[in-house]
Design a protein around this motif. Structure first.
Motif, PDB file in Angstrom:
ATOM      1  N   VAL A 100      -2.112  88.421 -51.558  1.00 26.72           N
ATOM      2  CA  VAL A 100      -1.584  87.313 -52.357  1.00 26.72           C
ATOM      3  C   VAL A 100      -0.434  86.694 -51.580  1.00 26.72           C
ATOM      4  CG1 VAL A 100      -0.682  86.574 -54.583  1.00 26.72           C
ATOM      5  CG2 VAL A 100      -2.164  88.592 -54.456  1.00 26.72           C
ATOM      6  N   GLY A 101      -0.454  85.395 -51.431  1.00 23.87           N
ATOM      7  CA  GLY A 101       0.606  84.752 -50.669  1.00 23.87           C
ATOM      8  C   GLY A 101       0.834  83.316 -51.077  1.00 23.87           C
ATOM      9  N   VAL A 102       1.916  82.766 -50.596  1.00 27.21           N
ATOM     10  CA  VAL A 102       2.238  81.352 -50.738  1.00 27.21           C
ATOM     11  C   VAL A 102       2.492  80.809 -49.346  1.00 27.21           C
ATOM     12  CG1 VAL A 102       3.897  79.670 -51.613  1.00 27.21           C
ATOM     13  CG2 VAL A 102       3.210  81.609 -53.042  1.00 27.21           C
ATOM     14  N   VAL A 103       1.849  79.710 -49.003  1.00 29.21           N
ATOM     15  CA  VAL A 103       2.094  79.046 -47.730  1.00 29.21           C
ATOM     16  C   VAL A 103       2.442  77.588 -47.987  1.00 29.21           C
ATOM     17  CG1 VAL A 103       0.615  80.569 -46.372  1.00 29.21           C
ATOM     18  CG2 VAL A 103      -0.367  78.529 -47.418  1.00 29.21           C
ATOM     19  N   ARG A 104       3.272  77.067 -47.138  1.00 30.29           N
ATOM     20  CA  ARG A 104       3.648  75.667 -47.282  1.00 30.29           C
ATOM     21  C   ARG A 104       2.724  74.817 -46.433  1.00 30.29           C
ATOM     22  NH1 ARG A 104       7.330  72.495 -49.249  1.00 30.29           N
ATOM     23  NH2 ARG A 104       7.623  70.455 -48.273  1.00 30.29           N
ATOM     24  N   ASP A 105       1.926  73.978 -47.097  1.00 32.40           N
ATOM     25  CA  ASP A 105       1.027  73.064 -46.404  1.00 32.40           C
ATOM     26  C   ASP A 105       1.786  71.784 -46.062  1.00 32.40           C
ATOM     27  OD1 ASP A 105      -2.187  72.368 -46.159  1.00 32.40           O
ATOM     28  OD2 ASP A 105      -0.981  70.623 -46.673  1.00 32.40           O
ATOM     29  N   ASP A 106       1.555  71.245 -44.873  1.00 32.25           N
ATOM     30  CA  ASP A 106       2.266  70.048 -44.436  1.00 32.25           C
ATOM     31  C   ASP A 106       2.039  68.865 -45.371  1.00 32.25           C
ATOM     32  OD1 ASP A 106       3.315  71.337 -42.254  1.00 32.25           O
ATOM     33  OD2 ASP A 106       1.769  70.624 -40.864  1.00 32.25           O
ATOM     34  N   ASN A 107       0.876  68.826 -46.017  1.00 37.87           N
ATOM     35  CA  ASN A 107       0.531  67.697 -46.866  1.00 37.87           C
ATOM     36  C   ASN A 107       0.725  67.978 -48.352  1.00 37.87           C
ATOM     37  OD1 ASN A 107      -0.551  65.775 -44.822  1.00 37.87           O
ATOM     38  ND2 ASN A 107      -1.956  67.456 -44.457  1.00 37.87           N
TER      39      ASN A 107
END
Length: 680
Positions: free
Chosen positions: A569-576
């Protein structure tokens, strides 16, 4: 009136670069402007008049206000003319040229922004407002353009022409080739379109999404107003380097980010131009599924094509409705001997009474309360004996039911165009490909899509506390565990250590058996930086000396968790799209399996359960071959905790991940954690 509304509703237009030269860009602008409802002003210092129409040497020489300036000039003259448009107070412009070079684009953008101008382009085809008759084009397009309720915005000029010239069963309210969107973005156009009462469908072909927050708001407003939105994404900016440091970042992917965005806004995501056109046509027929209905039904004249249809639907995840007993009985009475009533249905037997037989089956199936949309799946070829039974059967049934109906063809090049035109004129869509048509049928069967409305409260004290800590250097696994725990995510006990004495003391505090993990790398297992089930000080000491010799002295000592199913389980920051929640089959096989789902936060416990159930490995969670089912409520709560973390700290993080979270019948616990704070 906003600059965008002024641009799209312009009543006076200046054509900078107008020309009498045959075949020139300037000539095409004039041809289209003469077809337009707007008053036309020609601008070119080389001519006093063009074909009897006065031509001004400059924008300033026009002598009256203009709503829109069409800039059909080369890049070398673009900035000068853009400044001239701003000087005369023009509220909007179209830039057809590509505006090559960052310096030129920046200067043009700055000029427009300072003047408060709306700008279509650069690198665009222009636009058509079919509601007012305005045509702001530098290329020749159909005249008249078929009227209808579709408002189209596309980054691709080629796709703009393709859709306008496709000759399908829908017409246009507004069509915009938005190009590079130097100033005015798709979000601006959507804000205008959603307030237009004549728009019945929004169609978007997008590369890089811009002003995503406003675009999300606009699409959610469309969903609230029951306006279908169909999005064809064709790629966007590459991932930031920090994102792929976490497994979750590598797993998110462009397509998954788009799907998460579409799910969050209630939009229909399609995969190619054929599906785009079929979906628009099917939705624009205006028929909607009955409340409580689900899945599709297809009626065939070929057993082999029926099987192919079933195969493709399975691949696409499009469900066939299980017909009710009454429907099956009624269909069975109509069929020739040897044919079975089922869905998909093969009707072809003796070939007698085709119109009545197919029409009767279509009527009974369309009336089934569980069927959302019914298609006659036939190759709509030209019949050399003049037989029109298939089309007649559909027309008969369309006249007596409001249920969604369509023709599903397999080869577009074989479609008999007069028959297709007849059906389309009566509001019956003709879908031009089995795969694209099935996908479109599935979209209509599921629409309207639920739009998440949950907006959780923000803990301001927690946000401030962790914003400060994330700005400080020196993250390790124990500190990452502290972050997760503060969001209600159960974690194993973990202690950092930097020498043998610290390692042994940490184990004594935690209690054996323990796990030993290096702090020298994000992907510990890849480097042999994880040793499990260390039962006593001797085993722990030996493991530490080996690990320290290879990877350095910095380690964590962690409590062992009970065995269970491993989930990442994770959170990533997408550029868009900003922070995305990524849930995947976890452990060391996380990237190999690539079994993952992506969502835009926030999520609820219910939507968390849906995400978990959509994993290919979901059966492991509910008990596989005698193993106990995991505590799904506890695992869903972990996802909700990550979602809350993303909402509160998404701007301060590039990635945060727990891999694995071990889920068992007794709960769920994160046994490894990674945090990558955002820098700069």
């Amino acid at each position: 009136m906003s600059p965008v509304a002024t641009m799209l509703g312009a009543r006076s237009v200046a054509l900078v670069g107008a020309s009498p030269r045959p075949g020139s860009f300037g000539e095409r602008m004039i041809i289209e402007a003469r077809r337009s409802s707007a008053r036309m002003h020609l601008v070119n210092p080389r001519y006093d008049q063009i074909d009897g129409v006065a031509c001004a040497p400059s924008l300033a020489a026009i002598g009256e206000p203009v709503d829109l300036v069409l800039l059909g000039v080369p890049d070398a003259a673009l900035l000068e003319q853009m400044r001239a448009a701003a000087t005369i107070g023009a509220p909007s412009a179209v830039i057809f040229g590509s505006a090559h070079g960052a310096d030129l684009r920046d200067a043009v953008t700055a000029t427009a922004v300072a003047a408060g101008m709306a700008v279509c382009g650069a690198g665009c085809m222009g636009f058509v407002n079919n509601a007012t008759g305005l045509r702001a084009l530098g290329y020749l397009e159909p005249d008249p353009l078929a009227p209808g309720g579709v408002s189209l915005v596309t980054h691709s000029g080629s796709a703009f022409s393709t859709i306008l010239r496709a000759g399908r069963g829908f017409g246009f309210r507004l069509a915009v080739s938005s190009g590079q969107e130097l100033v005015t973005t798709t979000a601006d156009y959507v804000e205008y379109i959603v307030d237009d009462p004549g728009t019945t469908l929004i169609a978007l072909l997008l590369e890089t999404p811009r002003a995503v927050g406003r675009l999300r708001t606009g699409l959610r407003r469309a969903a609230e107003r029951d306006i279908p939105v169909v999005i064809l994404p064709v790629g966007h900016s590459p991932r930031g380097r920090a994102m792929v440091a976490a497994h979750s970042g590598a797993l998110a992917g462009d397509a998954a980010g788009w799907q998460a965005f579409c799910t969050d806004t209630g939009a229909v995501r399609v995969s190619d131009m054929a599906e785009f056109a079929d979906t628009i046509e099917l939705f624009e027929a205006g028929r909607r599924r009955k409340p409580g209905s689900h899945g599709i039904a297809t009626v065939h004249d070929s057993g082999a094509e029926r099987a192919l249809c079933a195969d493709l639907a399975h691949d696409l995840g499009v469900a066939f409705t299980a017909l009710g007993d009454h429907t099956l009985s009624a269909v069975g009475e109509l069929l020739d001997d040897g044919l079975a009533a089922n869905n998909p249905l093969d009707v072809w037997g003796t070939g007698a009474d085709t119109r009545e037989l197919f029409g009767g089956c279509l009527r009974v199936i369309a009336d089934d309360p569980g069927v959302a949309v019914t298609a006659l799946a036939v190759d709509l070829v030209t019949e050399y004996d003049g037989d029109t039974a298939y089309a007649d059967a559909l027309l008969d049934i369309a006249a007596i039911t409001d249920a969604p109906l369509a023709v599903l063809t397999s080869v577009s090049s074989a479609v008999d165009h007069p028959t297709a035109e007849l059906l389309r004129s009566k509001g019956i869509p003709v879908l031009e490909g089995t795969r694209s048509g099935l996908a479109a049928l599935g979209h209509l069967a599921r629409w309207p899509l639920p739009v998440p409305a949950h907006r959780p409260e923000i803990d301001d004290n927690r946000v401030q506390r962790w914003t400060t800590r994330l700005a400080a250097p020196g993250w390790d696994a124990p500190a990452a565990f502290e972050l997760l725990a503060d969001y209600g995510i159960p974690v194993t006990q973990s202690r950092a250590a930097h020498d043998i004495a610290g390692v042994l003391a940490a184990a004594e505090e935690i209690g054996y058996p323990v796990a030993l993990k290096t702090l020298a790398a994000a992907h510990k297992s890849d480097l042999g930086g994880v040793v499990l089930h260390l039962a006593d000080p001797d085993a722990l000491g030996a493991a530490y000396h080996r690990m320290a010799g290879r990877l350095g002295p910095d380690v964590s000592v962690d409590a062992m968790a009970a065995p269970g199913v491993e989930i990442s389980v994770g959170v990533v920051r997408d550029d868009n799209f900003g922070p995305l929640l990524v849930v995947a089959a976890g452990g060391t096989l996380v990237e190999l399996l690539a079994d993952r789902v992506v969502a835009c936060p926030p999520i609820t416990a219910e939507s968390a359960a849906t995400l978990l159930g959509s994993l290919r490995t979901a059966a492991l969670l509910t008990g596989w071959r005698g193993s106990p089912a995991v505590d799904m409520a506890a695992l869903a709560a972990v996802l909700v905790g990550f979602s809350q973390l993303a909402i509160e700290l998404g701007e301060q993080l590039d990635a945060v991940e727990a891999n694995p979270v071990i889920a068992s019948a007794s709960g769920a616990v994160a046994v490894d954690a990674l945090v990558i704070a955002r820098r700069g």
